[in-house]
Scaffold this motif. Structure first.
Motif, PDB file in Angstrom:
ATOM      1  N   UNK A 148       0.789  -1.312  -0.045  1.00  0.00           N
ATOM      2  CA  UNK A 148       0.112   0.034   0.103  1.00  0.00           C
ATOM      3  C   UNK A 148       0.984   1.321   0.057  1.00  0.00           C
ATOM      4  N   UNK A 149       2.124   1.062  -0.208  1.00  0.00           N
ATOM      5  CA  UNK A 149       3.104   2.078  -0.003  1.00  0.00           C
ATOM      6  C   UNK A 149       2.689   3.377  -1.347  1.00  0.00           C
ATOM      7  N   UNK A 150       2.647   4.409  -0.812  1.00  0.00           N
ATOM      8  CA  UNK A 150       2.279   5.638  -1.773  1.00  0.00           C
ATOM      9  C   UNK A 150       2.910   6.800  -1.522  1.00  0.00           C
ATOM     10  N   UNK A 151       2.922   7.800  -2.311  1.00  0.00           N
ATOM     11  CA  UNK A 151       3.259   9.187  -2.216  1.00  0.00           C
ATOM     12  C   UNK A 151       2.141  10.040  -1.801  1.00  0.00           C
ATOM     13  N   UNK A 152       2.111  10.168  -0.478  1.00  0.00           N
ATOM     14  CA  UNK A 152       0.708  10.807   0.112  1.00  0.00           C
ATOM     15  C   UNK A 152       1.219  11.656   1.342  1.00  0.00           C
ATOM     16  N   UNK A 153      -0.124  12.088   2.044  1.00  0.00           N
ATOM     17  CA  UNK A 153      -0.020  12.660   3.389  1.00  0.00           C
ATOM     18  C   UNK A 153       0.565  11.617   4.442  1.00  0.00           C
ATOM     19  N   UNK A 154       1.683  12.395   4.910  1.00  0.00           N
ATOM     20  CA  UNK A 154       2.473  11.111   6.111  1.00  0.00           C
ATOM     21  C   UNK A 154       1.553  11.282   7.110  1.00  0.00           C
ATOM     22  N   UNK A 155       0.414  11.887   7.407  1.00  0.00           N
ATOM     23  CA  UNK A 155      -0.178  11.992   8.699  1.00  0.00           C
ATOM     24  C   UNK A 155      -1.134  10.468   8.580  1.00  0.00           C
ATOM     25  N   UNK A 156      -1.126  10.004   7.433  1.00  0.00           N
ATOM     26  CA  UNK A 156      -2.032   8.695   7.076  1.00  0.00           C
ATOM     27  C   UNK A 156      -1.077   7.456   8.226  1.00  0.00           C
ATOM     28  N   UNK A 157       0.253   7.772   8.097  1.00  0.00           N
ATOM     29  CA  UNK A 157       1.219   6.666   8.705  1.00  0.00           C
ATOM     30  C   UNK A 157       0.894   6.872  10.249  1.00  0.00           C
ATOM     31  N   UNK A 158       1.078   8.161  10.458  1.00  0.00           N
ATOM     32  CA  UNK A 158       0.857   8.580  11.960  1.00  0.00           C
ATOM     33  C   UNK A 158      -0.514   7.881  12.537  1.00  0.00           C
TER      34      UNK A 158
END
Length: 166
Positions: A92-102
């Motif tokens: 599911x790795x993507x270039x997106x908003x890092x807040x998703x991982x948080x």
């Protein structure tokens, strides 16, 4: 871990990463949530679900970074001493908003997330986390799951939305 992901040079990886919301509809994410998922939810939780979707849509754009997208407990491995030793399941790795991982790290507790990120990332993480249960229904639809499986995801989503209302 979040700092390491944020420091990845996107030029080296962006051509091998998926689109944002890949598991829940990619560019059709909003359409699927609004037109396919919301109607499957009972009326008494639709307002809350819509509020969560709209809150995510209203987030201002941030500098995109590498986002793992699934930093649940089974995908993050720690040594007995508490050192990070591995991160699995990068589909599911993507270039997106890092807040998703948080938001994904909230299984450690929101206090832990708050101590790991700045206030704005924390706020955004809370918004993204609010969409996760709803996205599970969309994911089941995207994957062509049989109706009884979609219904199970709907039931689970309803329980989470009801808990949030009380």
């Amino acid at each position: 871990m979040l700092d390491a992901l944020a420091s990845v040079d996107l030029r080296l990886v962006e051509d091998v990463l998926d689109e944002p919301h890949a598991y829940a509809g990619r560019e059709r994410w909003e359409e699927l949530l609004v037109e396919e998922v919301l109607p499957r939810l009972p009326v008494h939780v639709r307002t809350e679900a819509r509020r969560r979707i709209e809150a995510a849509l209203e987030l201002e754009k941030v500098t995109a970074r590498v986002v793992h997208g699934d930093l649940g407990g089974e995908n993050v491995h720690w040594s007995p001493g508490g050192d990070l030793v591995g991160v699995l399941d990068w589909d599911l790795a993507q270039v997106f908003d890092p807040a998703v991982d948080a938001a994904c790290l909230a299984w450690h507790g929101w206090d832990a997330v708050r101590s790991a990120v700045d206030g704005e990332t924390y706020r955004r993480a809370r918004v993204w986390a609010g969409t996760f249960a709803i996205e599970q229904v969309s994911s089941a639809l995207v994957n062509g799951e049989p109706p009884h499986v979609v219904d199970r995801y709907v039931e689970s989503t309803v329980r989470r939305l009801e808990r949030a209302q009380h």
